[in-house]
Enzyme design. Sequence first.
Site, PDB file in Angstrom:
ATOM      1  N   ARG A   1     -28.566 -28.302   7.437  1.00 35.54           N
ATOM      2  CA  ARG A   1     -28.054 -29.636   7.764  1.00 35.54           C
ATOM      3  C   ARG A   1     -29.201 -30.627   7.610  1.00 35.54           C
ATOM      4  O   ARG A   1     -30.212 -30.515   8.311  1.00 35.54           O
ATOM      5  CB  ARG A   1     -27.518 -29.624   9.200  1.00 35.54           C
ATOM      6  CG  ARG A   1     -27.113 -30.975   9.705  1.00 35.54           C
ATOM      7  CD  ARG A   1     -26.459 -30.903  11.085  1.00 35.54           C
ATOM      8  NE  ARG A   1     -26.228 -32.237  11.551  1.00 35.54           N
ATOM      9  CZ  ARG A   1     -26.933 -32.848  12.503  1.00 35.54           C
ATOM     10  NH1 ARG A   1     -27.905 -32.209  13.141  1.00 35.54           N
ATOM     11  NH2 ARG A   1     -26.669 -34.078  12.842  1.00 35.54           N
TER      12      ARG A   1
ATOM     13  N   HIS B   1     -29.002 -40.798  10.221  1.00 38.77           N
ATOM     14  CA  HIS B   1     -29.843 -40.269  11.296  1.00 38.77           C
ATOM     15  C   HIS B   1     -30.945 -41.308  11.544  1.00 38.77           C
ATOM     16  O   HIS B   1     -32.117 -41.064  11.319  1.00 38.77           O
ATOM     17  CB  HIS B   1     -30.413 -38.902  10.904  1.00 38.77           C
ATOM     18  CG  HIS B   1     -30.946 -38.086  12.050  1.00 38.77           C
ATOM     19  ND1 HIS B   1     -30.550 -36.791  12.303  1.00 38.77           N
ATOM     20  CD2 HIS B   1     -31.860 -38.379  13.014  1.00 38.77           C
ATOM     21  CE1 HIS B   1     -31.205 -36.323  13.355  1.00 38.77           C
ATOM     22  NE2 HIS B   1     -32.010 -37.269  13.805  1.00 38.77           N
TER      23      HIS B   1
ATOM     24  N   GLU C   1     -26.056 -38.627  16.775  1.00 37.26           N
ATOM     25  CA  GLU C   1     -26.430 -39.154  18.093  1.00 37.26           C
ATOM     26  C   GLU C   1     -26.359 -40.682  18.170  1.00 37.26           C
ATOM     27  O   GLU C   1     -27.381 -41.364  18.370  1.00 37.26           O
ATOM     28  CB  GLU C   1     -27.832 -38.658  18.480  1.00 37.26           C
ATOM     29  CG  GLU C   1     -27.938 -37.148  18.521  1.00 37.26           C
ATOM     30  CD  GLU C   1     -29.291 -36.642  18.998  1.00 37.26           C
ATOM     31  OE1 GLU C   1     -30.187 -37.470  19.227  1.00 37.26           O
ATOM     32  OE2 GLU C   1     -29.445 -35.421  19.145  1.00 37.26           O
TER      33      GLU C   1
ATOM     34  N   ASN D   1     -25.115 -31.753  20.014  1.00 37.33           N
ATOM     35  CA  ASN D   1     -26.570 -31.611  20.107  1.00 37.33           C
ATOM     36  C   ASN D   1     -26.895 -31.496  21.588  1.00 37.33           C
ATOM     37  O   ASN D   1     -26.595 -32.415  22.355  1.00 37.33           O
ATOM     38  CB  ASN D   1     -27.284 -32.844  19.535  1.00 37.33           C
ATOM     39  CG  ASN D   1     -27.021 -33.030  18.047  1.00 37.33           C
ATOM     40  OD1 ASN D   1     -26.330 -32.236  17.420  1.00 37.33           O
ATOM     41  ND2 ASN D   1     -27.584 -34.080  17.485  1.00 37.33           N
TER      42      ASN D   1
ATOM     43  N   TYR E   1     -29.853 -30.487  24.604  1.00 31.90           N
ATOM     44  CA  TYR E   1     -31.241 -30.134  24.958  1.00 31.90           C
ATOM     45  C   TYR E   1     -31.396 -29.795  26.440  1.00 31.90           C
ATOM     46  O   TYR E   1     -32.100 -28.879  26.799  1.00 31.90           O
ATOM     47  CB  TYR E   1     -32.196 -31.259  24.545  1.00 31.90           C
ATOM     48  CG  TYR E   1     -32.298 -31.334  23.026  1.00 31.90           C
ATOM     49  CD1 TYR E   1     -33.195 -30.530  22.341  1.00 31.90           C
ATOM     50  CD2 TYR E   1     -31.435 -32.135  22.283  1.00 31.90           C
ATOM     51  CE1 TYR E   1     -33.255 -30.539  20.947  1.00 31.90           C
ATOM     52  CE2 TYR E   1     -31.487 -32.162  20.895  1.00 31.90           C
ATOM     53  CZ  TYR E   1     -32.396 -31.358  20.235  1.00 31.90           C
ATOM     54  OH  TYR E   1     -32.434 -31.362  18.862  1.00 31.90           O
TER      55      TYR E   1
ATOM     56  N   GLU F   1     -27.494 -29.240  16.876  1.00 32.36           N
ATOM     57  CA  GLU F   1     -28.924 -29.244  17.221  1.00 32.36           C
ATOM     58  C   GLU F   1     -29.114 -28.554  18.560  1.00 32.36           C
ATOM     59  O   GLU F   1     -28.396 -28.843  19.517  1.00 32.36           O
ATOM     60  CB  GLU F   1     -29.479 -30.675  17.398  1.00 32.36           C
ATOM     61  CG  GLU F   1     -29.703 -31.449  16.145  1.00 32.36           C
ATOM     62  CD  GLU F   1     -30.379 -32.804  16.422  1.00 32.36           C
ATOM     63  OE1 GLU F   1     -31.071 -32.965  17.453  1.00 32.36           O
ATOM     64  OE2 GLU F   1     -30.187 -33.700  15.600  1.00 32.36           O
TER      65      GLU F   1
HETATM   66  O1  IFM Z   1     -35.918 -34.911  16.882  1.00 29.03           O
HETATM   67  C1  IFM Z   1     -34.743 -35.291  17.515  1.00 29.03           C
HETATM   68  C2  IFM Z   1     -33.635 -35.481  16.512  1.00 29.03           C
HETATM   69  O2  IFM Z   1     -33.966 -36.419  15.538  1.00 29.03           O
HETATM   70  C3  IFM Z   1     -32.369 -35.949  17.194  1.00 29.03           C
HETATM   71  N1  IFM Z   1     -32.041 -35.087  18.306  1.00 29.03           N
HETATM   72  C4  IFM Z   1     -33.075 -34.773  19.242  1.00 29.03           C
HETATM   73  C5  IFM Z   1     -34.300 -34.258  18.518  1.00 29.03           C
HETATM   74  C6  IFM Z   1     -35.408 -33.928  19.527  1.00 29.03           C
HETATM   75  O3  IFM Z   1     -35.750 -35.065  20.257  1.00 29.03           O
END
Ligand code: IFM
Length: 466
Positions: free
Chosen positions: A88, A132, A177, A306, A308, A372
Amino acid sequence: MHPTAAVPGLSGPILSLPPTFRWGVATSAYQIEGAVAEDGRTPSIWDTFCRVPGAVADGDHADVACDHYHRMPQDVALIKDLGVDTYRFSVAWPRVQPHGRGPVNPRGMAFYDRLVDELLASGIDPWVTLYHWDLPQELEDAGGWPVRDTAYRFADYSMMVFDALSDRVDTWFTLNEPWCSAWLGYVSGDHAPGRKDFAAGMAAKHHLLLGHGLATRRMRAAAARDLQFGIALNLAAARPVTDTDLDRAAARRADGFSVRIYLDALRYGRYPDDVLADLADRDVTIPVHDGDLETISAPIDVLGVNFYFGQLFSGTDEAGNTTGPDGMPVVRDVPQDVPHTAMGWPITPDRFTELLLRLSQDYPDLPIVITENGAAFDDTADSAGFVRDEGRTEYLVDHIGAVALARQQGADIRGFFAWSLMDNFEWGYGYTQRFGIVRVDYDTQARTPKMSALWFRDTIRRIRER
Ligand code: IFM
């Protein structure tokens, strides 16, 4: 690949993932390509922002980054060695349509044409993200995302890329995002273009979604074969720190502004009433025109998630106040007593499972792909450049396990993309944060797969072979 690295074995819920599960790695144009002034590319808002003193750690910029623009064939070979089936990547708008409007730049588009061909020749599916975060600076000068016209410019640009690549690319994500583009770019000012204007941020959010809807409709109408369209969202898993009304209200507000304002619009064609009421308290209205929400809710085939970390929210600040200096209710992200990554982000895999199950319940009948997930840690390379990144490997074990658990409980999750293929330019953090499963030595541009990459490769192989 490092031949001798002992990598953790495979156990637990990950083993329940089916051999058909899709595995990939992800990157974005500005973070890896470099070559910012080559072949007709013009500056994006990030090129400009990087020159603002203090905007990016160490005054870093991505003029060279990972030099992927010049090393693309080797990087595709690297991706192939990882054994993933999909890559991707994002397309740089200022490379293919340098003025943000007007004709295509054939030299810029040729890069993505070659990339797609190289991937397909290597047996890797190319998945495209159209935006992006690298808005052409000329469009920001004309008002940027807070201006409605930018949504139409985005749809035109999307069609340009679609016309060039859709004979070979099956899966299209419009935005990556949009919360970051709108909030970090126009409200907090931490990201390009660095503006701090709440109302502008809400307008930007709406026009990003409108651009998504316009582009999705046009691409689907033009598709000559069966293609998948989607959007990749970073979705907070917001929970109240206690069960008090105040803390529950804070979590509701956080969830409203990060999850429901996007997904209710995209899936149900409406903005949530409580979010609109919160906005009205600030005298802010979203500039919705007739038909916008219908456009925004154009059907999609896949939701990119995505993830985290999960957060806990409190409705009081540390001093016990319930309203902030702006007169608005406090929504405080409370520190959690769990291990953290180098970004200072809490490691909360259980919250990933929770989020995925909640999405399946509140927004059913929408296949999910994890577009992600990954972590930055302070890597130390040995003399051969190898990084024994136990922390990152463990993070992936736990988070892929969390995905598998959600699947076992009924969530329709079709694939997982590690963020990121390689260390790269981490926006405001510059090069201080390394998210790659492959190490990049920025002095030599040498790429060395880390232990996490070996674990990822072995995991994919073992799951496929079962
Ligand atoms: O690096 C970023 C990415 O560009 C978008 N999502 C979060 C990642 C980590 O911060």
